[in-house]
Design a protein around this motif. Structure first.
Motif, PDB file in Angstrom:
ATOM      1  N   PHE A 160       0.855  -1.191   0.000  1.00 55.62           N
ATOM      2  CA  PHE A 160       0.000   0.000   0.000  1.00 55.62           C
ATOM      3  C   PHE A 160       0.888   1.237   0.000  1.00 55.62           C
ATOM      4  O   PHE A 160       1.853   1.339   0.762  1.00 55.62           O
ATOM      5  N   SER A 161       0.571   2.228  -0.869  1.00 56.63           N
ATOM      6  CA  SER A 161       1.371   3.452  -0.923  1.00 56.63           C
ATOM      7  C   SER A 161       0.548   4.594  -1.498  1.00 56.63           C
ATOM      8  O   SER A 161      -0.528   4.383  -2.060  1.00 56.63           O
ATOM      9  N   ARG A 162       1.103   5.821  -1.331  1.00 53.00           N
ATOM     10  CA  ARG A 162       0.472   7.011  -1.910  1.00 53.00           C
ATOM     11  C   ARG A 162       1.553   7.833  -2.592  1.00 53.00           C
ATOM     12  O   ARG A 162       2.636   8.058  -2.036  1.00 53.00           O
ATOM     13  N   MET A 199      -4.753  -7.080  -3.360  1.00 57.10           N
ATOM     14  CA  MET A 199      -5.623  -7.059  -2.184  1.00 57.10           C
ATOM     15  C   MET A 199      -6.557  -8.251  -2.256  1.00 57.10           C
ATOM     16  O   MET A 199      -7.035  -8.620  -3.329  1.00 57.10           O
ATOM     17  N   ALA A 200      -6.794  -8.877  -1.120  1.00 61.15           N
ATOM     18  CA  ALA A 200      -7.726 -10.008  -1.061  1.00 61.15           C
ATOM     19  C   ALA A 200      -8.580  -9.886   0.190  1.00 61.15           C
ATOM     20  O   ALA A 200      -8.103  -9.431   1.234  1.00 61.15           O
ATOM     21  N   VAL A 201      -9.845 -10.280   0.072  1.00 64.87           N
ATOM     22  CA  VAL A 201     -10.783 -10.212   1.202  1.00 64.87           C
ATOM     23  C   VAL A 201     -11.602 -11.500   1.235  1.00 64.87           C
ATOM     24  O   VAL A 201     -12.118 -11.938   0.198  1.00 64.87           O
ATOM     25  N   ILE A 202     -11.690 -12.109   2.392  1.00 66.60           N
ATOM     26  CA  ILE A 202     -12.603 -13.223   2.626  1.00 66.60           C
ATOM     27  C   ILE A 202     -13.778 -12.672   3.427  1.00 66.60           C
ATOM     28  O   ILE A 202     -13.587 -12.124   4.512  1.00 66.60           O
ATOM     29  N   GLY A 203     -14.982 -12.763   2.886  1.00 62.60           N
ATOM     30  CA  GLY A 203     -16.137 -12.107   3.480  1.00 62.60           C
ATOM     31  C   GLY A 203     -16.802 -12.920   4.574  1.00 62.60           C
ATOM     32  O   GLY A 203     -16.717 -14.152   4.603  1.00 62.60           O
ATOM     33  N   ILE A 227      -4.614  -1.632  -7.747  1.00 63.20           N
ATOM     34  CA  ILE A 227      -5.737  -0.753  -7.434  1.00 63.20           C
ATOM     35  C   ILE A 227      -5.213   0.665  -7.262  1.00 63.20           C
ATOM     36  O   ILE A 227      -4.244   0.897  -6.531  1.00 63.20           O
ATOM     37  N   THR A 228      -5.844   1.626  -7.906  1.00 64.68           N
ATOM     38  CA  THR A 228      -5.467   3.038  -7.764  1.00 64.68           C
ATOM     39  C   THR A 228      -6.719   3.893  -7.645  1.00 64.68           C
ATOM     40  O   THR A 228      -7.758   3.576  -8.229  1.00 64.68           O
ATOM     41  N   CYS A 229      -6.605   4.987  -6.882  1.00 59.31           N
ATOM     42  CA  CYS A 229      -7.686   5.968  -6.776  1.00 59.31           C
ATOM     43  C   CYS A 229      -7.111   7.259  -6.213  1.00 59.31           C
ATOM     44  O   CYS A 229      -5.963   7.310  -5.759  1.00 59.31           O
ATOM     45  N   ARG A 230      -7.919   8.310  -6.229  1.00 61.13           N
ATOM     46  CA  ARG A 230      -7.492   9.602  -5.704  1.00 61.13           C
ATOM     47  C   ARG A 230      -7.343   9.533  -4.191  1.00 61.13           C
ATOM     48  O   ARG A 230      -8.169   8.933  -3.501  1.00 61.13           O
ATOM     49  N   MET A 231      -6.271  10.187  -3.661  1.00 59.75           N
ATOM     50  CA  MET A 231      -6.094  10.302  -2.215  1.00 59.75           C
ATOM     51  C   MET A 231      -5.351  11.603  -1.935  1.00 59.75           C
ATOM     52  O   MET A 231      -4.130  11.697  -2.089  1.00 59.75           O
ATOM     53  N   MET A 264     -12.813   9.298  -2.977  1.00 60.12           N
ATOM     54  CA  MET A 264     -12.010   8.502  -3.910  1.00 60.12           C
ATOM     55  C   MET A 264     -12.327   8.839  -5.360  1.00 60.12           C
ATOM     56  O   MET A 264     -11.509   8.625  -6.256  1.00 60.12           O
ATOM     57  N   ASP A 265     -13.534   9.333  -5.604  1.00 60.60           N
ATOM     58  CA  ASP A 265     -14.017   9.558  -6.965  1.00 60.60           C
ATOM     59  C   ASP A 265     -13.988   8.228  -7.725  1.00 60.60           C
ATOM     60  O   ASP A 265     -14.727   7.329  -7.418  1.00 60.60           O
ATOM     61  N   GLY A 266     -13.126   8.077  -8.717  1.00 63.23           N
ATOM     62  CA  GLY A 266     -13.076   6.841  -9.488  1.00 63.23           C
ATOM     63  C   GLY A 266     -11.937   5.941  -9.049  1.00 63.23           C
ATOM     64  O   GLY A 266     -10.833   6.405  -8.787  1.00 63.23           O
ATOM     65  N   MET A 267     -12.227   4.630  -8.979  1.00 61.98           N
ATOM     66  CA  MET A 267     -11.201   3.639  -8.643  1.00 61.98           C
ATOM     67  C   MET A 267     -10.962   2.765  -9.869  1.00 61.98           C
ATOM     68  O   MET A 267     -11.894   2.386 -10.563  1.00 61.98           O
ATOM     69  N   SER A 268      -9.701   2.444 -10.128  1.00 61.56           N
ATOM     70  CA  SER A 268      -9.367   1.565 -11.246  1.00 61.56           C
ATOM     71  C   SER A 268      -8.495   0.422 -10.743  1.00 61.56           C
ATOM     72  O   SER A 268      -7.792   0.551  -9.743  1.00 61.56           O
ATOM     73  N   MET A 269      -8.568  -0.706 -11.442  1.00 59.04           N
ATOM     74  CA  MET A 269      -7.757  -1.873 -11.112  1.00 59.04           C
ATOM     75  C   MET A 269      -7.510  -2.670 -12.378  1.00 59.04           C
ATOM     76  O   MET A 269      -8.298  -2.610 -13.328  1.00 59.04           O
TER      77      MET A 269
END
Length: 539
Positions: free
Chosen positions: A97-99, A109-113, A127-131, A143-148
């Motif tokens: 993770f970085s900015r 990134m991975a998530v188990i729900g 994954i990238t978005c505004r920060m 975040m506005d728009g997120m792209s991956m």
């Protein structure tokens, strides 16, 4: 004279003062009678300047702190905790993770729900978005728009009870005060869903766009493939759906296979615990290889058209059901290949006609599927003057007794035996036993640590993929039952007296009728009738 000397002195004094610098000039100007007293004014000015310098230094320190904060380990842990709460995740894994320059980035990134999440698990890459600078310390984070670059997500097809269903909806449609996300773009998206093998579906390798609406989300897929039940590997021309708290509506759904199309525009999915599917699938010149089990593709081919009603639930044992009628219209045809034992037997006893590929270009049949069962009803197909085919056929899963009973196969070396084009390299042993043993040894590691977390996630995904492959493999053991009647030309058995006596020409139709009972697995379909014809007609 005296005034000239004074003027000359003042000019020289002003020139000297001008050469002494800004601060001296400022102190000198404030020493007059109309301003502040020289000493007091100077001290006020010096304090003001020092305050400005302090504020500038403080601003620089805060700026550096805000720039470096997102790249600290503590901030990444805080992000994981926040995402776990927001997404109702049982486990969240962030890698790198970085900015940088106002953009946040996560390598993977991975998530188990949890049971209350709308997904069982997902993984995303790049994954990238505004920060902005203040987004790391002050809400809301816009975040506005997120792209991956890649996303693989398994969506829950329903819920076990009303309370859980309500929580699923809350995750999807509730606005969170901590951040605002308006859109998502992903170049390579894979979405899977379905509670059982009969209701499983898949979108793979598609470009996805997600946009927030006032009442929910608009989601579009372009490219890639779509599979659901008997429809498999269809190319996605465009699939746009609208998701609201009331359910899902297909705003536009156009799928392709070769020159054929399937249009599911208008299909709806309503309900929470057991979502009900309702809609029409319009088939036009649809190739059968996009609809048949792999084990049947080497026997039958063709393109068909028709309208099929879709119903059932994605969260039930029965899965999605279809009902409708297939009509062979312009550009449609169905071919039965010689690999069907009955056609091979006919070719051996009838030297006047060609049964290598029997092509039906007119006729129709009813189709009904659901609960793992397929009914082909009121079959009425015509292959010119060569053959007609009528009757009904049922395809069903084997019973427990049939599974336990050893499968019968055509006699080795029989001229009617055909190679099974549905079997893949490796066979049953290579597919199931070895894979199952490997999975049993690959237990998810206990404890924390990023590597252990990734291993647990990968084991979850591989187990689900293995279950899907096993379901596809079991399709090869389906049972076929029914009664068919074919008719062939009156000269078909002219060179086989025993057959001609056993199967005379019908006076009404002027053709030879053959009653064909169907029973058993795919490799045994028509085999008994084929053996009788071959035994009586061989020359």
């Amino acid at each position: 004279m005296e005034s000239d000397r004074v003027q000359n002195f003042n000019d020289r004094l002003n020139q000297w003062i001008a050469g002494q610098g800004f601060w001296f000039q400022l102190k000198y100007s404030m020493s007059g009678k109309k301003g502040l007293t020289g000493a007091g004014g100077y001290h006020v000015l010096r304090l003001t300047f020092r305050s400005l310098v302090f504020l500038v230094v403080l601003g620089i320190v805060a700026w550096v702190y805000l720039i470096r904060l997102p790249n600290t380990e503590g901030f990444a842990e805080k992000m994981e905790s926040s995402m776990k709460e927001t997404l109702r995740g049982k486990e969240v894994i962030l890698d790198s993770f970085s900015r940088d320059q106002g953009r946040m980035s996560i390598v993977r990134m991975a998530v188990i729900g949890k049971e209350s999440a709308f997904f069982t698990d997902f993984a995303a890459k790049n994954i990238t978005c505004r920060m902005g600078l203040l987004d790391s310390v002050a809400a809301p984070w816009r975040m506005d728009g997120m792209s991956m670059s890649e996303l693989a997500i398994n969506v829950r097809a329903g819920a076990g009870d009303a309370a859980t269903a309500e929580m699923l909806g809350a995750t999807l449609f509730t606005s969170f005060p901590g951040f605002a996300l308006d859109s998502i773009d992903c170049e390579d998206t894979t979405v899977t869903w379905g509670f059982t093998a009969l209701s499983k579906g898949r979108i793979e390798g598609s470009h996805m766009k997600v946009r927030r609406r006032d009442d929910g989300w608009w989601i579009q897929f372009k490219g890639g493939t779509f599979s659901q039940n008997w429809l498999k590997g269809l190319e996605i021309d465009e699939l746009a759906v609208i998701c609201t708290p009331d359910g899902v509506t297909v705003d536009k759904g156009l799928l392709r296979k070769g020159s054929g199309t399937v249009d599911i525009t208008g299909l709806t999915i309503r309900g929470a615990e057991r979502p009900d599917v309702n809609g029409i699938a319009k088939l036009r010149n649809m190739p059968l290889d996009g609809m048949l089990p792999e084990s049947a593709e080497y026997l039958v081919e063709g393109v068909v058209s028709g309208a099929l009603r879709l119903s059932g639930s994605t969260n039930s044992q029965e899965g999605i059901a279809t009902t409708g009628r297939i009509e062979l219209g312009e550009g449609d045809w169905v071919v039965l290949r010689e690999r069907i034992p009955l056609l091979r037997a006919l070719r051996m006893v009838d030297s006047f006609n060609n049964y290598r590929r029997v092509r039906f270009q007119s006729g129709s049949f009813g189709l009904k599927s659901g609960g793992g069962r397929l009914d082909l009803e009121e079959i009425d197909l015509v292959s010119g003057d060569l053959m007609t085919l009528k009757g009904g056929l049922v395809v069903r899963p084997p019973t427990k007794e049939e599974k336990e009973k050893s499968m019968e196969h055509p006699t080795p070396g029989s001229p009617l035996s055909v190679e099974d084009g549905g079997n893949k390299a490796g066979g049953e042993d290579g597919f199931s036993l070895r894979r199952a043993a490997a999975l049993s040894r690959k237990k998810p590691a206990a404890g924390g640590g990023e590597e252990n977390q990734w291993r647990r996630y990968e084991a979850t995904v591989e187990e689900r993929a293995f279950q899907s492959e096993m379901a596809a493999k079991l399709a090869e053991s389906l049972r076929y039952e029914g009664e068919l009647e074919i008719t062939v030309r009156p000269d078909a058995f002219d060179q086989a007296p025993l057959l001609k006596a056993a199967h005379p020409v019908d006076e009404g139709s002027g053709r030879i009728p053959l009653h064909v009972p169907v029973s058993g697995t795919l490799d045994l379909v028509t085999f008994a009738q084929a053996e009788e014809i071959y035994a009586k007609g061989k020359r």
